[in-house]
Scaffold this active site. Structure first.
Site, mmCIF file in Angstrom:
data_model
loop_
_atom_site.group_PDB
_atom_site.id
_atom_site.type_symbol
_atom_site.label_atom_id
_atom_site.label_comp_id
_atom_site.label_asym_id
_atom_site.label_seq_id
_atom_site.Cartn_x
_atom_site.Cartn_y
_atom_site.Cartn_z
ATOM 1 N N ASN A 37 -31.183 1.265 19.625
ATOM 2 C CA ASN A 37 -31.248 1.699 21.016
ATOM 3 C C ASN A 37 -31.734 0.586 21.952
ATOM 4 O OD1 ASN A 37 -31.024 3.620 23.004
ATOM 5 N ND2 ASN A 37 -33.026 4.547 22.613
ATOM 6 N N HIS A 122 -36.604 19.283 19.440
ATOM 7 C CA HIS A 122 -37.459 18.801 20.533
ATOM 8 C C HIS A 122 -37.501 19.832 21.653
ATOM 9 C CE1 HIS A 122 -36.991 14.180 19.858
ATOM 10 N NE2 HIS A 122 -37.102 14.823 18.712
ATOM 11 N N ARG A 147 -40.959 20.403 17.997
ATOM 12 C CA ARG A 147 -41.798 19.344 18.566
ATOM 13 C C ARG A 147 -42.101 19.707 20.017
ATOM 14 N NH1 ARG A 147 -40.395 12.973 19.769
ATOM 15 N NH2 ARG A 147 -39.900 13.788 21.835
ATOM 16 N N TYR A 159 -41.655 9.507 29.324
ATOM 17 C CA TYR A 159 -40.677 9.451 28.254
ATOM 18 C C TYR A 159 -40.907 10.593 27.260
ATOM 19 C CZ TYR A 159 -37.956 7.980 24.349
ATOM 20 O OH TYR A 159 -37.046 7.981 23.345
ATOM 21 N N ASP A 213 -45.493 14.142 19.310
ATOM 22 C CA ASP A 213 -45.280 12.696 19.210
ATOM 23 C C ASP A 213 -46.106 12.005 20.288
ATOM 24 O OD1 ASP A 213 -44.310 10.144 18.972
ATOM 25 O OD2 ASP A 213 -42.185 10.719 18.932
ATOM 26 N N HIS A 215 -46.070 8.720 20.611
ATOM 27 C CA HIS A 215 -45.294 7.528 20.971
ATOM 28 C C HIS A 215 -46.092 6.222 20.964
ATOM 29 C CE1 HIS A 215 -41.543 9.479 21.653
ATOM 30 N NE2 HIS A 215 -42.046 10.335 22.497
ATOM 31 N N GLU A 239 -47.533 12.628 15.416
ATOM 32 C CA GLU A 239 -46.696 11.455 15.114
ATOM 33 C C GLU A 239 -47.064 10.237 15.955
ATOM 34 O OE1 GLU A 239 -42.609 12.434 15.809
ATOM 35 O OE2 GLU A 239 -42.038 10.339 16.057
ATOM 36 N N GLU A 265 -40.953 5.470 12.501
ATOM 37 C CA GLU A 265 -39.582 5.335 13.003
ATOM 38 C C GLU A 265 -39.239 3.889 13.360
ATOM 39 O OE1 GLU A 265 -40.176 8.133 16.262
ATOM 40 O OE2 GLU A 265 -39.761 6.524 17.662
ATOM 41 N N ARG A 286 -41.680 8.249 8.349
ATOM 42 C CA ARG A 286 -40.596 8.622 9.271
ATOM 43 C C ARG A 286 -39.460 7.603 9.346
ATOM 44 N NH1 ARG A 286 -40.348 10.172 14.117
ATOM 45 N NH2 ARG A 286 -38.820 11.551 13.205
ATOM 46 N N HIS A 315 -36.600 10.015 10.898
ATOM 47 C CA HIS A 315 -36.292 9.890 12.313
ATOM 48 C C HIS A 315 -34.834 10.338 12.542
ATOM 49 C CE1 HIS A 315 -36.750 8.036 16.171
ATOM 50 N NE2 HIS A 315 -35.921 7.038 15.958
ATOM 51 N N ASP A 319 -30.280 8.987 19.571
ATOM 52 C CA ASP A 319 -29.820 7.599 19.635
ATOM 53 C C ASP A 319 -29.426 7.057 18.262
ATOM 54 O OD1 ASP A 319 -33.017 7.554 20.341
ATOM 55 O OD2 ASP A 319 -32.542 5.982 18.914
ATOM 56 N N GLU A 342 -35.927 15.315 11.472
ATOM 57 C CA GLU A 342 -35.799 15.456 12.933
ATOM 58 C C GLU A 342 -34.332 15.693 13.284
ATOM 59 O OE1 GLU A 342 -36.771 11.908 15.077
ATOM 60 O OE2 GLU A 342 -36.999 12.966 16.982
ATOM 61 N N TRP A 405 -45.486 2.342 24.913
ATOM 62 C CA TRP A 405 -44.845 3.507 25.509
ATOM 63 C C TRP A 405 -45.836 4.502 26.047
ATOM 64 C CZ3 TRP A 405 -40.466 5.481 22.059
ATOM 65 C CH2 TRP A 405 -39.410 4.571 22.136
HETATM 66 O O1 KDG Z 1 -34.940 4.760 20.507
HETATM 67 C C1 KDG Z 1 -36.216 5.313 20.496
HETATM 68 C C2 KDG Z 1 -36.149 6.791 20.207
HETATM 69 O O2 KDG Z 1 -35.427 7.011 19.059
HETATM 70 C C3 KDG Z 1 -37.519 7.384 20.023
HETATM 71 O O3 KDG Z 1 -38.280 7.195 21.161
HETATM 72 C C4 KDG Z 1 -37.445 8.849 19.754
HETATM 73 O O4 KDG Z 1 -39.796 8.869 19.269
HETATM 74 C C5 KDG Z 1 -38.685 9.332 19.088
HETATM 75 C C6 KDG Z 1 -38.518 10.398 18.127
HETATM 76 O O5 KDG Z 1 -39.492 10.731 17.451
HETATM 77 O O6 KDG Z 1 -37.413 10.904 18.013
HETATM 78 MG MG MG Z 2 -41.119 9.442 17.602
#
Ligand code: KDG
Ligand code: MG
Length: 405
Positions: A37, A122, A147, A159, A213, A215, A239, A265, A286, A315, A319, A342, A405
């Site tokens: 991504n 999600h 989630r 995000y 999450d 992040h 996460e 991830e 993950r 993961h 994307d 996921e 992030w």
């Molecule tokens: O490209 C980044 C995303 O895949 C990510 O931010 C998504 O954190 C994510 C998740 O747990 O799916």
């Molecule tokens: Mg994540």
């Protein structure tokens, strides 16, 4: 049998995907996903310019040998670009092996160890009513684990939170020449998120598995506090609490909380998570097939995890392409220490570009029965959607410092 042709297909049906298509001299084709991504073209070039010429003439059945040839032989090991490229080759060769054998890939991996692959979805919202609507919409689709993400009062869009749609959908990358910039404030987040889980538990009861999450946004001691504050709400997992580069950070978090931890991830290899697994600092690993060297290498990571009682939690955001979803489903079906998968639904046009036989039923993904991975690409349709620059947002704290992030 020999590899006759290797093609890299970049397409953007709403978002970018990089796909590798390997064709044998018998006309058997295999697909691999190489989508990274926001850095898609780097992997496309790595494959087109440096890997494809090495594959032509090789025996497609020699999956392990090809993996080692590309990994050790390349000298420059690991990293997301290299490992996504190797993953695409690996997955395409497993697809070919399945087609030649006349068996779905999970049969080659030892056969199904379960009846289906439990997924989580999600749900998100800008406020509680929107979040509740989103949870309800996902439960109506059959999901059994959710989630939970919500906007932080006082901050703008963040995000991972969808805007105003009942399914709380969000797109991980925003189209444009430059990344969007968002403001982040960890203190405000830490004050608000336990209250969100309190309300979600009040509304949906104690049994629904809930995930969250962070992040990679917190320091270890902030993450430790969050884990503790969330203990009353019995999360399935928390996460990516800290930046993933530091495996040691998770020790501090672990010492302070019994909330189950998941990370991985952004890991590309077993060496990125070996300490976390060996020291039992996490409960779920993950890694994604597409970013950690394909089925061959992720199977190795899950094998190590099994020894230490750590479960898988691959993961699977939108994307990664349906090719990765298919590969994950086959692997998840076969391993003994599967935890959860996921699942973020793709837009219908993506499913049209990548017809596939895996299906979501009652919150479980089921693999199709046809040989290989059960996924193809409609190349004519894919050609109608050329690459478009798109990036994940960049975060800054309120004083303008670039933040995780
Ligand atoms: O490209 C980044 C995303 O895949 C990510 O931010 C998504 O954190 C994510 C998740 O747990 O799916
Ligand atoms: Mg994540």
């Amino acid at each position: 049998m020999k590899i006759r042709d290797v093609q890299v297909i970049v397409t953007s049906p709403g978002r970018n995907f990089v796909t590798l298509k390997v064709t044998t001299d018998d006309g058997v084709t295999g697909l691999g996903d190489a989508t990274l991504n926001g850095r898609e073209l780097a992997v496309a070039s790595y494959l087109r310019d440096h890997v494809a010429p090495l594959l032509v003439g090789r025996d497609p059945h020699r999956i392990e040998d090809t993996w080692q040839y590309l990994y050790r032989g390349g000298y420059w090991r690991r990293g997301p670009v290299t490992m996504a490229a190797i993953a695409a080759v690996d997955v395409a060769l497993w697809d070919i092996k399945g087609k030649v054998a006349g068996l779905p890939v999970y049969q080659l991996l030892g056969g199904a160890a379960r009846n289906g692959v439990l997924t989580y979805c999600h749900a998100s919202g800008r406020d509680l009513p929107e979040l509740f609507d989103s949870v309800e919409a996902h439960l109506a689709l059959g999901y059994r684990a959710v989630r939970i993400q919500m906007a932080v009062p006082g901050l703008g869009p963040i995000y991972g939170v969808g805007s105003g749609t009942s399914t709380g959908r969000y797109e991980p990358a925003i189209r444009g020449r430059l990344p969007a910039e968002e403001t982040w404030d960890s203190s405000a987040y830490l004050r608000s998120i336990p209250g969100v889980f309190e309300k979600v538990r009040e509304r949906f009861g104690p049994e629904l598995p809930l995930l969250h999450d962070a992040h990679h946004r917190l320091t270890p001691i902030q993450a430790a506090r969050l884990g503790r504050d969330l203990e009353p709400y019995d999360l399935f997992w928390l996460e990516d609490v800290t930046p993933a580069e530091s495996q040691d950070a998770l020790r501090l978090v672990r010492e302070h909380t019994t909330t189950p931890l998941a990370i991985g991830e952004v890991f590309n290899s077993v060496w990125d998570c070996e300490q976390l697994i060996r020291e039992r600092l996490i409960d779920y690993i993950r890694v994604a097939v597409v970013h950690a060297g394909g089925i061959t290498h992720v199977r190795r990571i899950f094998g190590l995890a099994e020894v230490y009682g750590v479960k898988s939690g691959s993961h699977g955001p939108n994307d990664v392409s349906p090719v990765t979803v298919a590969a994950a489903v086959h692997l998840d079906l076969a391993i003994p220490n599967f935890g959860i998968q996921e699942h973020m639904r793709h837009e219908p046009i993506v499913d049209e570009v990548f017809p596939h036989s895996h299906r979501l039923r009652d919150g479980y993904l089921q693999a199709g029965d046809e040989p290989g991975l059960g996924v193809s690409i409609d190349e004519k349709l894919a050609a109608k959607y050329p690459y478009q620059p798109a990036y994940l947002p960049v975060n800054r704290t309120t004083d303008g410092t670039v933040h995780d992030w």
